[in-house]
Design a protein around this motif. Structure first.
Motif, PDB file in Angstrom:
ATOM      1  N   ALA A 162       0.838  -1.202   0.000  1.00 28.05           N
ATOM      2  CA  ALA A 162       0.000   0.000   0.000  1.00 28.05           C
ATOM      3  C   ALA A 162       0.872   1.252   0.000  1.00 28.05           C
ATOM      4  O   ALA A 162       0.574   2.233  -0.706  1.00 28.05           O
ATOM      5  N   ALA A 163       1.965   1.210   0.758  1.00 23.60           N
ATOM      6  CA  ALA A 163       2.886   2.347   0.780  1.00 23.60           C
ATOM      7  C   ALA A 163       3.537   2.546  -0.581  1.00 23.60           C
ATOM      8  O   ALA A 163       3.649   3.674  -1.077  1.00 23.60           O
ATOM      9  N   ALA A 164       3.960   1.441  -1.203  1.00 22.11           N
ATOM     10  CA  ALA A 164       4.586   1.534  -2.524  1.00 22.11           C
ATOM     11  C   ALA A 164       3.605   2.063  -3.561  1.00 22.11           C
ATOM     12  O   ALA A 164       3.967   2.878  -4.419  1.00 22.11           O
ATOM     13  N   GLU A 165       2.366   1.599  -3.506  1.00 23.38           N
ATOM     14  CA  GLU A 165       1.352   2.092  -4.439  1.00 23.38           C
ATOM     15  C   GLU A 165       1.095   3.588  -4.219  1.00 23.38           C
ATOM     16  O   GLU A 165       0.886   4.336  -5.179  1.00 23.38           O
ATOM     17  N   PHE A 166       1.128   4.016  -2.962  1.00 18.74           N
ATOM     18  CA  PHE A 166       0.994   5.444  -2.669  1.00 18.74           C
ATOM     19  C   PHE A 166       2.134   6.222  -3.320  1.00 18.74           C
ATOM     20  O   PHE A 166       1.933   7.297  -3.895  1.00 18.74           O
ATOM     21  N   GLY A 167       3.362   5.663  -3.227  1.00 19.79           N
ATOM     22  CA  GLY A 167       4.505   6.302  -3.864  1.00 19.79           C
ATOM     23  C   GLY A 167       4.341   6.401  -5.367  1.00 19.79           C
ATOM     24  O   GLY A 167       4.667   7.424  -5.981  1.00 19.79           O
ATOM     25  N   TYR A 168       3.838   5.314  -5.981  1.00 22.01           N
ATOM     26  CA  TYR A 168       3.563   5.331  -7.421  1.00 22.01           C
ATOM     27  C   TYR A 168       2.579   6.439  -7.761  1.00 22.01           C
ATOM     28  O   TYR A 168       2.786   7.212  -8.705  1.00 22.01           O
ATOM     29  N   LEU A 169       1.493   6.525  -7.001  1.00 21.93           N
ATOM     30  CA  LEU A 169       0.463   7.523  -7.283  1.00 21.93           C
ATOM     31  C   LEU A 169       0.988   8.940  -7.075  1.00 21.93           C
ATOM     32  O   LEU A 169       0.670   9.847  -7.851  1.00 21.93           O
ATOM     33  N   GLN A 170       1.783   9.128  -6.038  1.00 22.18           N
ATOM     34  CA  GLN A 170       2.369  10.443  -5.791  1.00 22.18           C
ATOM     35  C   GLN A 170       3.227  10.867  -6.981  1.00 22.18           C
ATOM     36  O   GLN A 170       3.169  12.013  -7.430  1.00 22.18           O
ATOM     37  N   TRP A 171       4.009   9.927  -7.491  1.00 21.46           N
ATOM     38  CA  TRP A 171       4.877  10.212  -8.631  1.00 21.46           C
ATOM     39  C   TRP A 171       4.057  10.448  -9.898  1.00 21.46           C
ATOM     40  O   TRP A 171       4.323  11.385 -10.663  1.00 21.46           O
TER      41      TRP A 171
END
Length: 202
Positions: A162-171
């Motif tokens: 979930a944290a990694a997906e958040f990072g993807y979305l932020q980028w």
């Protein structure tokens, strides 16, 4: 001979798919996702519409598959991490290594195309269910106790993804090309949930 033949076909399939994606990303970024037709993508990739449909299920998959393909490699990378490495660190490093696999120019090209389809952002999922199950199994092997009766491995995997997906979305949502890179965004997101309480005690 048969193995070489299959390998050649697979390389050709990947090459055609890459050409389709390249053409689609350029069209999406220039004209907008909704305005681009499959026929236009096929023409830009210099293939027939029938060839296009043999390689692509939908326009949406052209944008979402790079995330899915990246996530599919995380389990393999986790298996390669040092045996004694703590579960949370090993998983975080596997995710980070995968996020850095694509060249910056390719990532920028993909992000520009994705910006033309903001409605797809909610569908960004790093790892499909079957790969999540494998990740949970691998993480459980690095944690003390009985894997069958301990839910910590599943919780850790879901939190980290979930944290990694958040990072993807932020980028992906970043409108500034000088903003942080994808690996930096993911590393920051993982660091926010990385906690020594997850680590196996010797």
């Amino acid at each position: 001979m048969a193995t070489e033949s299959v390998s050649l076909r697979e390389r050709q399939r990947r090459q055609v798919r890459a050409e389709i994606q390249r053409a689609a990303f350029e069209l999406f970024a220039r004209n907008g996702f909704d305005a681009v037709t499959t026929e236009q993508i096929a023409a830009a990739a210099q293939i027939s519409p029938s060839t296009y449909f043999r390689h692509v299920r939908s326009k949406e998959d052209l944008l979402l598959d790079p995330v899915r393909e990246g996530g599919a490699g995380i389990a393999a990378l986790l298996e390669e991490r040092p045996v004694g490495e703590a579960a949370d660190v090993a998983l975080a490093q596997a995710i980070l290594t995968r996020s850095a696999a694509l060249a910056p120019a390719e990532l920028a090209h993909w992000r520009a195309a994705f910006r033309s389809a903001p409605h797809l952002l909610d569908r960004v999922a790093l790892v499909p269910p079957e790969h999540r199950a494998r990740l949970i199994e691998l993480v459980a092997q690095r944690m003390p106790g009985d894997p069958a009766g301990d839910s910590r491995s599943g919780l850790l995997v879901h939190l980290m993804l979930a944290a990694a997906e958040f990072g993807y979305l932020q980028w992906l949502r970043s409108a500034d090309n000088t903003a942080a890179s994808l690996p930096v965004c993911i590393e920051a997101a993982l660091a926010a949930v990385l906690d020594r309480r997850w680590r196996a005690q010797g």
